[in-house]
Each structure stands twice: as structure tokens, then as C-alpha cells.
Write a protein that holds these residues in place. Structure first.
Motif, PDB file in Angstrom:
ATOM      1  N   ILE A   1      74.968  44.734  63.621  1.00  0.00           N
ATOM      2  CA  ILE A   1      74.536  43.598  63.277  1.00  0.00           C
ATOM      3  C   ILE A   1      73.826  42.426  63.535  1.00  0.00           C
ATOM      4  O   ILE A   1      73.274  41.609  63.669  1.00  0.00           O
ATOM      5  CB  ILE A   1      74.390  43.424  61.548  1.00  0.00           C
ATOM      6  CG1 ILE A   1      73.350  42.801  61.666  1.00  0.00           C
ATOM      7  CG2 ILE A   1      75.530  42.594  61.351  1.00  0.00           C
ATOM      8  CD1 ILE A   1      72.310  43.104  59.476  1.00  0.00           C
TER       9      ILE A   1
ATOM     10  N   VAL B   1      71.982  43.055  67.151  1.00  0.00           N
ATOM     11  CA  VAL B   1      70.813  43.330  66.594  1.00  0.00           C
ATOM     12  C   VAL B   1      69.890  41.295  66.766  1.00  0.00           C
ATOM     13  O   VAL B   1      69.144  41.120  67.274  1.00  0.00           O
ATOM     14  CB  VAL B   1      69.963  44.237  65.575  1.00  0.00           C
ATOM     15  CG1 VAL B   1      69.164  43.713  64.992  1.00  0.00           C
ATOM     16  CG2 VAL B   1      71.175  45.072  66.014  1.00  0.00           C
ATOM     17  N   ASN B   2      71.315  40.810  66.007  1.00  0.00           N
ATOM     18  CA  ASN B   2      70.207  39.545  66.141  1.00  0.00           C
ATOM     19  C   ASN B   2      70.982  38.471  66.556  1.00  0.00           C
ATOM     20  O   ASN B   2      68.854  38.042  67.057  1.00  0.00           O
ATOM     21  CB  ASN B   2      71.121  38.823  64.453  1.00  0.00           C
ATOM     22  CG  ASN B   2      70.256  38.844  63.034  1.00  0.00           C
ATOM     23  OD1 ASN B   2      69.679  39.846  62.751  1.00  0.00           O
ATOM     24  ND2 ASN B   2      70.814  38.030  62.392  1.00  0.00           N
TER      25      ASN B   2
ATOM     26  N   LEU C   1      67.754  39.940  69.589  1.00  0.00           N
ATOM     27  CA  LEU C   1      66.046  39.014  68.616  1.00  0.00           C
ATOM     28  C   LEU C   1      65.864  37.767  68.835  1.00  0.00           C
ATOM     29  O   LEU C   1      65.490  37.267  68.828  1.00  0.00           O
ATOM     30  CB  LEU C   1      65.617  39.905  66.847  1.00  0.00           C
ATOM     31  CG  LEU C   1      66.199  41.072  66.761  1.00  0.00           C
ATOM     32  CD1 LEU C   1      65.785  41.241  64.900  1.00  0.00           C
ATOM     33  CD2 LEU C   1      64.465  41.654  67.777  1.00  0.00           C
TER      34      LEU C   1
ATOM     35  N   PHE D   1      63.368  49.550  69.691  1.00  0.00           N
ATOM     36  CA  PHE D   1      64.489  49.710  68.275  1.00  0.00           C
ATOM     37  C   PHE D   1      63.764  51.024  67.400  1.00  0.00           C
ATOM     38  O   PHE D   1      65.048  51.171  66.913  1.00  0.00           O
ATOM     39  CB  PHE D   1      63.107  48.530  67.672  1.00  0.00           C
ATOM     40  CG  PHE D   1      63.391  48.554  65.855  1.00  0.00           C
ATOM     41  CD1 PHE D   1      64.966  48.187  65.657  1.00  0.00           C
ATOM     42  CD2 PHE D   1      62.153  49.566  65.440  1.00  0.00           C
ATOM     43  CE1 PHE D   1      64.998  47.996  64.127  1.00  0.00           C
ATOM     44  CE2 PHE D   1      62.351  48.717  64.138  1.00  0.00           C
ATOM     45  CZ  PHE D   1      63.574  48.943  63.474  1.00  0.00           C
TER      46      PHE D   1
ATOM     47  N   GLN E   1      66.529  53.152  65.994  1.00  0.00           N
ATOM     48  CA  GLN E   1      66.350  52.208  64.730  1.00  0.00           C
ATOM     49  C   GLN E   1      67.587  52.965  63.433  1.00  0.00           C
ATOM     50  O   GLN E   1      67.843  52.231  62.639  1.00  0.00           O
ATOM     51  CB  GLN E   1      64.910  51.839  63.741  1.00  0.00           C
ATOM     52  CG  GLN E   1      64.674  53.855  64.146  1.00  0.00           C
ATOM     53  CD  GLN E   1      64.731  53.956  62.587  1.00  0.00           C
ATOM     54  OE1 GLN E   1      64.969  53.814  61.590  1.00  0.00           O
ATOM     55  NE2 GLN E   1      63.844  55.417  62.693  1.00  0.00           N
TER      56      GLN E   1
ATOM     57  N   ILE F   1      69.522  50.296  61.394  1.00  0.00           N
ATOM     58  CA  ILE F   1      69.600  49.874  59.655  1.00  0.00           C
ATOM     59  C   ILE F   1      70.872  50.170  59.429  1.00  0.00           C
ATOM     60  O   ILE F   1      71.291  49.573  58.589  1.00  0.00           O
ATOM     61  CB  ILE F   1      68.062  50.374  59.500  1.00  0.00           C
ATOM     62  CG1 ILE F   1      67.069  49.891  60.067  1.00  0.00           C
ATOM     63  CG2 ILE F   1      68.257  51.043  57.899  1.00  0.00           C
ATOM     64  CD1 ILE F   1      65.470  50.827  59.613  1.00  0.00           C
TER      65      ILE F   1
ATOM     66  N   ALA G   1      72.680  47.393  59.648  1.00  0.00           N
ATOM     67  CA  ALA G   1      72.563  46.060  59.132  1.00  0.00           C
ATOM     68  C   ALA G   1      73.445  46.984  57.137  1.00  0.00           C
ATOM     69  O   ALA G   1      73.895  45.846  56.242  1.00  0.00           O
ATOM     70  CB  ALA G   1      70.507  46.162  59.037  1.00  0.00           C
TER      71      ALA G   1
END
Lengths: 438, 318, 292
Positions: C206, C209-210, C213, C272, C276, C280, C283
């Protein structure tokens, strides 16, 4: 990067040649120019940087053409363009660069920006480059442009670059169908605007600007004020934002809005509405012609005329920026920058620049060299003639803030229905405070 | 879970109580802790902490950014100016910050919880919807906000066209002081809820199910079950989402910059945007620094308040 | 996950065929609403000249690729996109390393000053970023980092969020596991590497990803810290800056912008979509970790 430029510059310690641009006699030294001495073009390799925002559409090739022409004439000088996506970013970059001690050699600047830089001792006056405060080239510029090069101290600190005036774009077919002629006065304009505002059409959509940036809507208000005989700012920058002329101007806008003939928007809303046949008029820069044409996309005949006149006669305002030369450049860089400035304002280059970019040539001597363009764009003659009379707001650093207050007052009246007197009173108070802050 | 709750008090006291066997304590107690934290701390020190100290210092001056030697000491003068300023007033900017953050925290949390409940588990279709929800978050604000300016256009935009088609009253969106902030909130929710929904989905996925089954056997309605069991068990996740959302929305900038320029008439000028406007655009460096210090204080204040009111297994971020 | 019960809407709406159907329809509708702006952007980008300002809006593409061609030639997109990928992935790697080390230090190790450092790092989160850009610019200039990849990577190579997420995961690991490893004589780095990392992996996902982004979202920073020369093959600017050249000083080429938005976000979307499941799931487990 700074080191490399410094190294290059120190190699070019002595200038040997007499290859000065603009036909003026050259001196044979690059020692810091005492008064009366024009900097000679360096002959050793030198790199100069130019912070600019000519990064989109036809502006980019026009800018690059100026540079390549210049480098062809002076092969030892390299002009490095530092392009920015928009003016706000460019201003921020220039400020940051000056603070970090790595200002570009030259940068585009509005009058109030130049005033800010000058107040911090960051600029080189033109007299240091040209040996005189009024170089001969200046006399070839249109009068309005000439007046726009000095700062509060009366000295010349700027050199003209992308200048334009506002013109009136219209949907000629729509006006014709409605039996309307191009308006000659602002009163005419109001009645035509109201007449065509029906069936989903709103006369015109303007961007009033914002607290951080003026837009064409802000300038329209400034023009209306002056054409009512008002003076928004004295030469020393004292604001008169709630004087009669300004209140009349804003009341005029409000009455149009109340009649459903005026709307507000963002990101060139007038152009968009015009292109969508939802607007009859758009007040915009002459330099925006290419964009207007692209937006209209051949859906109707695009009408172009000079701005209507007010009780005080025809009034127009300069748009676009000048160029300033920053202080910490080496003497050779300053000399090269001065050669560049003179070069790009020479008639031949102005003709090419104006034909490609859509901006107006700053000297009338360019017109004979751009007859093809003038023939295809008949508005050009009328627009350039306004460069003689067009005004610019006085060059003080707080004017930038105060234009934000003007824009906010316009928003308050048009978007929120505030009373013009009250909104302008607020703007006047805020601007007076900003002037006191300096 | 039990491990955490026993571990935390020990850690909170700095581990001075000798509860563990010797080798274990030696393993944990080490001055090398500084070295482990050093890479992150050095980066923060260079690019955030030192400049923050500099900002505090600058806030006491009428700062001449171009030529610091020409700066004039003002003491708390810049802070006094906060309360004298009219365009915009400081309190209105503070209110806009709270308005935006409040809406994002309450609306964002409620919406993402509801979406998580709707989209949990299920087949390909629900999975596709989850992906759809997350997509806006995976695209840069700078790009999508440009598109949304167009969507919000009161004359040509999709938003009003849809309202019109549904025979609902249309809005001026970004062109009016009353609707501009809601418009920015709509955009921000669109961009952000994908992330928080996924976090809630994660929380839902690991909930033990015994309690719910017991509740259902006891004849609880679905709503009662959600309210008394699920919602309660999700509390730590909720606290995490609230904390993250509160901080990011207090600091939010790009959407205001792109969508509304803080207008019309300062209606979307939050403290964060005002800092940018004064320090960055208007070159009022000292005043901008004072605003930044105040925004810093506001953020710290809310964090402390939440820390005080939050208990139990709350996340470290609270 | 398999043992978890059904709850929420599934039980709020009666679990019958009708309920399931209603739930799916609602989910579909909401998903479509979230994606619609993207669809519309593509439609605009493929529209005929001037069509973008038609009202009511055009909702089907006309497959006119001229906007794409114009936008494509406006900037060295491939190079810019490559820059974005390079900057974002380097930032992610750096951030993972710093978060892991600092999170381990704050969550597991005990040392004098730990509490102070923890508070200091937390305070970093509270400072409004915009005010720091100019001092940071001056610093970057002194360090000769302007116009480099470094200035776009290093300052973002530590994340408060990342550190605290890792710390949180370490707090949730039963102490005995790490202590047992230490008892076997493994060094701290070794414990972190071979036991810590596998156990905090969801947090790392996570964070990755964060941070990716976040990097991909940065705009003001690269604009200020780098100078553009859009056709130069040596530009270090990311693609977001290229996008903003469309927001020009004298006009707005909206269909061109729509095209550019489409072809610059498509690769990330594709990336993504392919990943994904991992995104996900990361997350999901991070949220589980948050629960402690």
C-alpha cells in the motif's frame, strides 16, 4: 549549470569584434558599461537564458524562429529557452531563481513584476546595456509601447516583447441574421448584446479574473473605466477603484448580466461560447486570433472589429509582457542579451514574429514586411494603430494585488449580485492597504 | 490483536520496565535506532523541518525575499495582520478550511463506508465496480481537474446537462460563491473515495463473523446488526480513514488551484490556498509564512483533539 | 477472508434474487458514474473540431484522431512518460527502504530520543507543503540539484504515512516472533530482512501504491524544480508538466488536452487494471493491519 555558464563567460573575457546589431556603432570592450557606452556584442562563445512562456500552439515555433535567426546571425551566442506552461508559473520560477541566485539572463515580465524585481535590486537597467536610457531603437516603437518600458523612477528597465491590444470578435452570421451592425460605442454594444441574447444565446461570456491573476474581463473593466473618463490608478499607483468611472463601468457590466446578456466563466469562456454559437461576442487579445479561429472551426464567419468607444473616446489597453534583464548575469551575457533584445525588435524579425504568433509588431516598420499577413488579417492595421494610444497600468508592485481586488469586485457583482459601489469600496480599501504595505 | 494490546503499553513507556528476557531486551534496546531512522529523518530535516524553522523565523519579518538584507523585523506584526486583513479575512479562510475538511471527513467516510458495504465480496461485476471506483484516485489531479472544470461549466458542462435531463434545478457550480465549494467537494470525493472505500473493504474482509451470526440469531434486524456490530468493529478503520482524510483535506491544494483559483470572491480560499496565494503569487513572504504557521497550529490542534478523544486500538496516525 | 460472514448491504437488502439484482444494478450504476468522466474525455478527444463545445454534449466519439495527432506532437510524451515512471518508481523504492527502516526503529527498537523523533516525524505531516517550495528551491539550487531527477526523487523518498504504517504492522506482530529470531543470534538487520519484511508486506504494497500515485500526482514541485525545454531529448520533467502546457496563456485547446489526458493516463490505468488484484489486496490487508 551555473558553473558552466560562468566558465564559458570567463573564457569570453575580451570581446574583439564590432558586430553590433541595429546598425549602431560598436565599442571594442565589454568592460562594465559606463554611461554613454553601449555593450558590444561578444565574439567568444556565450550562453544566455530566457525564461519565457511561449510554449503552446503557434507561439512556440514563433519563439524558436526568433532564437534560430538570432543564433544564425551570432553563431557564438547560444540562447537557452526556459519555457514555462503559464504566466503564473513563470513568475514563481523567476522569483525562486532570483532568490536562489541563479536568475536567468532575461525573462518575460509584466510591469508590476518588473517593479517588484527592481525594488529588490534584481534588474539591470536598459541604460547599462545601451549606454543611454533612451536607445535609438525605442523611437521606432509605437508610442503606447514606448511609454510602457519605464518603471516608477522614470528610467527604462524593460524592453517590449509580446504586445497586443484587445479586439472584439463576433459571430458575424448571427449579427447579420439579427440585422445588427458591429457596435461603435459601448452603448451600442450593450443594446446589441441584449438584442441577440435569446434562444439560449448569451451576448458574451467573460472571465473576470481571480485574486491571483487578471483576465480579459478585468481588462475590459479597466478599459470601460477609462473610456468613462476615469483613472483607476494615478501615476504613483494611488488607487481610485471606487471613483465614478469605475462604478459606472461595473454598473454597466451588472446591467448586462441582469439582462441575461453577460455570463462569467473560466479558461477563455468567451471563445468557447462564441465557438458553440452560444455567444455573439468575445473581447480578447488580438493575439488570440488563431485560437478563436480554431474554436470556431469554420462553423460561421468570424467577425473582427476594434473595441467600441466610450464617452472619452476609443480606449484600449496593452496586453502581454516585456522583457527584463536580470542583474547577476555576466557582462558578456548582458551584452549578448542586449543584442538579442535589439535583434528581436528589428523590423524583419517583428514581421516574422507577428505573422506567426499573432502578437502585434512593436514597430510600424515591420508592417511593410508582412503585407501577406495584413492582407489576410485586415484587423491587423486597426489593431496596431491602437498601440499608439493603448494604456498600461502604472508599473508598481502592488498593482498586481490590486488587479486581483478588481477581479474580486467584478466576481462579487456578477456572480453574487453585490452592489458595484460596495464591491469597489472593498477593493479600494484593500488596494490602499496593499500600497501602504509596499 | 491481543499481541498488540499487550505490546503497546510496554512500548509506550519506552520499554524501561525489564519485562523480557535479557537477549530480547538487548535486541530491542539499541542506540542504532537512530541509524535506522536516519535516512527518513535526514530527508525530512533537509526538506521539511529546517525550511519549517526558516518559515517560523521569516514569519516575524517583513521579509524581502529578493534581498533578505532589506527585511524589516516585525515581531508579531504579521500575525496581527491576519486579523486586520479584509481580502480575504483570516476567519473566512479558516472557515473554508473547516467546511471543506468537515465535508470530506463526514461525507467521504460515510460514502466510502456505504460503498464498501455495497461492493464487498461478490463476483466479477462488483469487482469491476470496485476498480471503477479506484480509477479516479489513480489518475493525476492536474489532469482530471482540468476535465472537471469543463464538466462544471454552467452552460456547456455535463453536470448541468444531467441535472437538466433529470428535471432537477441546475447550478452555477464554480461560478457562484455558494456553489463553488460544494463543486470542489464533489470533485474531491470523486477523486478520493476510491482509496478510502478500499480501506473499508479491507476492514470488512477481516471482521470475525461470530458476533454477526449471534446477533442475527438474536433476531437483530440487518440495520441493527450493522449499527451495533459491524460499525462498532470497524471503528479502528474508521478512525484511520478520518485521520488520513482530515490531514489531507486541511492541506489540500491542487483542486483549489485548478478548479476555482480560490474564488469566486474567496469562497474557496482555504488556509492552505491562502498560504500559496500570499507567499507564492503575491510575494508577501512574511505574511504567507505567518499563515503557514497558523495552518500548522490548526492541524496540530485537531490532531491533538482527536488523540485525546480517541482511545483503544487506534492507529498510530491518530 | 473465506471465513468472514456476509453482512452490510447484502443483509440490509434482503438476500433474495431481487435483492442481489438490486445490489448489482446499484453497483453498476455507481461504477459507471465514476468512470463516466473518463469516457467523456475520450469522446471529446475523438470529436470533430469545435464539437467539444456543443450543447447538449456529444456522447459518442466520431473517431477523429486529429486532436490526438496534434497533442502527440506538442511534447516529447514518451520521454516525459519515461521520466514519470523513472521518478515514481525510484521514489517508491527509496520510500520503501526509509519507511521500513524507520518503521522498524519506531515500532520495534527502543532508543533514547525515540519518542522525540516520532513526534518530529509526525509534525512533518502537519506542515503545509506549498510554503516550503521556495526555501526548498534555494536549498536545491545550493546543492546543484535543480533540473535533475534527484530533486524529484529524494525529497519525496520518505513518507510519514509509510513510516507509521510499517510501525503499526510491527506493533501488531507478536513480540515473541522477533525476539525468538534474535535469540537465535540473528542480527537486527537480518531479523528485519527475513522476518520483518514478509510480515509487513501488505503495508509495503500500500505504501508503494500510495507513493507511486503521490509522485504521479505531483505538479507544482516538478514545475518549479525543473526547467522545461519541451522538445529537448534531455528533459527531466514528468508528464504532468507536459499536460499543463495545454493550459496556455492565450487559449485553451480542450480537445487536445482531452487527448493528452487520455493517452497519458491510459498506461497508468492499464497498469492498475493489470495489478488491481494486488493493489486492492494490499489495501485490504493494510486496513487489516490498521486494526492492529
Amino acid at each position: 549549470m551555473r558553473y558552466r555558464i560562468a566558465a564559458v563567460a570567463s573564457l569570453a573575457a575580451l570581446s574583439l569584434s564590432a558586430c553590433a546589431g541595429g546598425g549602431t556603432p560598436a565599442t571594442t570592450t565589454t568592460a562594465p558599461a559606463a554611461s554613454g557606452q553601449e555593450l558590444a556584442v561578444p565574439t567568444k562563445p556565450v550562453t544566455i537564458t530566457f525564461e519565457e512562456a511561449m510554449t503552446i500552439g503557434t507561439l512556440k515555433p514563433a519563439m524558436e524562429k526568433l532564437v534560430s535567426d538570432f543564433q544564425a546571425k551570432y553563431p557564438n551566442i547560444t540562447v537557452k529557452l526556459q519555457g514555462d506552461p503559464d504566466y503564473a508559473t513563470m513568475y514563481t520560477k523567476e522569483k525562486a531563481e532570483v532568490q536562489a541566485g541563479n536568475a536567468p539572463t532575461m525573462g518575460q515580465a509584466y510591469e508590476s513584476w518588473a517593479s517588484y524585481f527592481q525594488s529588490g535590486g534584481a534588474l539591470t537597467p536598459i541604460s547599462e546595456l545601451a549606454g543611454t536610457d533612451t536607445p535609438t531603437e525605442m523611437s521606432t516603437f509605437y508610442k503606447g509601447v514606448q511609454k510602457d518600458l519605464a518603471l516608477g523612477d522614470g528610467k527604462t528597465w524593460m524592453w517590449p516583447f509580446n504586445k497586443s491590444v484587445l479586439i472584439l470578435f463576433s459571430n458575424a452570421d448571427m449579427l447579420k441574421a439579427d440585422g445588427q451592425a458591429a457596435p461603435k460605442t459601448w452603448d451600442d454594444y450593450a443594446s446589441v448584446m441584449k438584442a441577440v441574447s435569446k434562444n439560449g444565446v448569451t451576448g458574451s461570456t467573460i472571465d473576470p479574473g481571480s485574486a491571483t491573476a487578471a483576465a480579459f474581463g478585468t481588462q475590459w473593466f479597466e478599459i470601460l473605466d477609462k473610456s468613462n473618463g476615469g483613472t483607476l490608478y494615478d501615476a504613483d499607483g494611488t488607487p481610485h477603484l471606487n471613483d465614478a468611472g469605475a462604478v459606472t463601468a461595473l454598473t454597466y457590466l451588472k446591467s448586462l448580466k441582469d439582462a441575461g446578456a453577460l455570463a462569467t466563466g473560466k479558461n477563455y469562456p468567451g471563445e468557447t461560447a462564441l465557438g458553440a454559437k452560444k455567444g455573439a461576442f468575445d473581447i480578447s487579445s488580438a493575439a488570440g486570433y488563431g485560437f478563436e479561429k480554431a474554436t470556431v472551426g469554420g462553423k460561421f464567419n468570424l467577425g473582427i472589429s476594434a473595441l467600441p468607444a466610450g464617452p472619452a473616446g476609443p480606449v484600449n489597453e496593452l496586453t502581454g509582457t516585456n522583457i527584463v534583464v536580470f542583474k547577476n548575469a555576466s557582462t558578456d551575457q548582458k551584452a549578448a542579451a542586449w543584442a538579442f533584445l535589439k535583434f528581436i525588435t528589428s523590423p524583419a524579425e517583428q514581421a516574422g514574429w507577428a505573422s506567426t504568433s499573432g502578437y502585434l509588431p512593436v514597430t510600424a516598420q515591420a508592417l511593410p514586411l508582412m503585407q501577406d499577413f495584413v492582407a489576410k488579417n485586415p484587423y491587423e492595421t486597426a489593431a496596431v494603430s491602437e498601440l499608439d494610444t493603448a494604456f498600461a497600468l502604472p508599473p508598481h508592485s502592488w498593482i498586481f494585488k490590486c488587479q486581483g481586488y478588481e477581479a474580486t469586485a467584478i466576481q462579487d457583482v456578477l456572480d453574487n449580485g453585490a452592489a458595484p459601489t460596495a464591491a469597489l469600496g472593498t477593493a479600494q480599501t484593500a488596494c490602499t492597504a496593499a500600497k501602504a504595505q509596499g | 490483536m491481543t499481541a498488540t494490546t499487550t505490546a503497546r503499553p510496554a512500548l509506550a513507556t519506552g520499554g524501561r520496565r525489564p519485562r523480557r528476557r535479557a537477549p530480547a531486551r538487548d535486541f530491542r534496546t539499541t542506540r542504532w535506532g537512530w541509524a535506522y531512522s536516519a535516512p527518513a529523518v535526514l530527508i525530512f530535516a533537509a526538506f521539511v523541518i529546517v525550511p519549517t524553522g526558516y518559515t517560523f523565523y521569516v514569519s516575524l519579518w517583513k521579509w524581502n525575499a529578493l534581498n533578505p538584507a532589506m527585511s524589516v523585523y516585525r515581531g508579531l506584526g504579521n500575525y496581527q495582520r491576519l486579523f486586520d486583513a479584509t481580502q480575504p479575512t483570516f476567519l473566512s479562510s479558516l472557515w473554508h478550511s473547516l467546511y471543506f475538511s468537515g465535508a470530506m471527513v463526514v461525507g467521504g467516510t460515510a460514502l466510502s463506508l456505504a460503498l464498501a458495504l455495497l461492493l464487498q465480496r461478490g463476483g466479477a461485476l462488483l469487482n469491476a465496480s470496485r476498480v471503477a471506483l479506484f480509477l479516479p484516485h489513480a489518475t493525476p489531479m492536474i489532469a482530471t481537474s482540468m476535465i472537471w472544470v469543463w464538466i462544471f461549466n454552467p452552460r456547456f458542462g455535463l453536470a448541468d446537462w444531467m441535472l437538466h435531463s433529470l428535471h432537477l434545478p441546475t447550478s452555477q457550480w464554480l461560478q457562484s460563491s455558494t456553489s463553488a465549494m460544494p463543486a470542489v467537494i464533489v470533485y474531491s470525493l470523486w477523486h478520493e473515495v476510491g482509496f478510502t472505500t478500499v480501506v473499508f473493504l479491507g476492514g470488512l474482509a477481516v471482521l470475525p463473523n461470530e458476533l454477526s451470526e449471534a446477533a442475527r440469531m438474536d433476531g437483530c434486524s440487518a440495520w441493527q446488526e450493522f449499527w451495533h456490530i459491524t460499525w462498532h468493529q470497524l471503528r479502528p478503520v474508521t478512525v484511520f480513514v478520518v485521520a488520513i482524510t482530515a490531514i489531507t483535506s486541511l492541506q489540500a491544494f491542487t483542486q483549489f488551484y485548478q478548479l476555482s483559483d480560490g474564488g469566486p470572491v474567496y469562497a474557496t480560499t482555504t488556509l492552505s490556498y491562502l498560504v500559496y496565494q500570499e507567499a507564492f503569487v503575491l510575494s508577501d513572504t512574511g505574511y504567507g509564512a505567518a499563515l503557514a504557521v497558523v495552518l500548522f497550529a490548526v492541524t496540530v490542534f485537531f490532531t491533538l483533539v482527536r488523540r485525546r478523544t480517541a482511545t483503544g486500538a487506534d492507529s498510530a496516525l491518530t | 477472508m473465506t471465513t468472514a460472514s456476509s453482512r452490510g448491504i447484502r443483509s440490509v437488502i434482503k438476500t433474495g434474487r431481487a435483492g442481489r439484482l438490486a445490489r448489482r444494478a446499484l453497483a453498476l450504476l455507481i461504477g459507471a458514474a465514476f468512470v463516466f468522466p473518463f469516457y467523456w474525455t475520450v469522446v471529446i478527444s475523438l470529436g470533430r473540431p469545435g464539437e467539444f463545445s456543443d450543447f447538449p454534449p456529444v456522447l459518442l466519439p466520431h473517431w477523429d484522431w486529429s486532436n490526438w495527432a496534434r497533442a502527440w506532437h506538442a511534447a516529447p510524451w514518451v520521454r516525459l512518460f519515461g521520466n514519470t515512471v523513472l521518478i515514481a518508481s525510484s521514489t517508491v523504492l527509496l520510500c520503501l527502504a526509509t519507511s521500513l527502516l524507520a518503521g522498524f526503529a519506531f515500532g520495534v527498537l527502543r532508543f533514547p530520543g525515540r519518542k522525540f523523533l516520532t513526534m518530529l516525524v509526525l509534525a512533518v505531516l502537519m506542515m503545509p507543503g506549498t510554503v516550503l517550495i521556495i526555501p526548498d528551491y534555494v536549498l536545491a539550487s545550493d546543492l546543484h540539484l535543480l533540473n535533475t531527477y534527484w530533486i524529484q526523487i529524494i525529497p519525496w523518498g520518505a513518507s510519514v504515512f509509510g513510516i507509521f504504517l510499517v510501525r503499526q504492522f510491527f506493533l501488531a506482530i507478536p513480540q515473541e516472533i522477533l525476539d525468538a529470531a534474535a535469540l537465535d543470534g540473528a542480527s537486527r538487520l537480518r531479523v528485519l530482512w527475513s522476518i520483518g519484511i514478509p510480515m509487513v508486506r501488505p503495508a509495503l504494497v500500500i505504501i508503494a501504491v500510495n507513493v507511486f500515485l503521490g509522485s504521479w500526482n505531483s505538479f507544482l514541485w516538478p514545475v518549479i524544480m525543473t526547467s522545461s525545454s519541451m522538445d529537448s531529448s534531455s528533459t527531466v520533467q514528468p508528464v504532468e508538466v507536459g499536460l499543463s502546457t495545454f493550459a496556455s496563456a492565450e487559449g485553451t485547446d480542450f480537445p487536445g488536452l482531452a487527448a493528452a489526458v487520455t493517452f497519458t493516463t491510459l498506461p497508468v490505468m492499464a497498469f492498475f487494471l493489470v495489478l488491481q488484484r494486488q493493489f486492492i489486496r494490499g489495501a485490504l490487508s493494510a486496513a487489516g493491519g490498521v486494526r492492529g
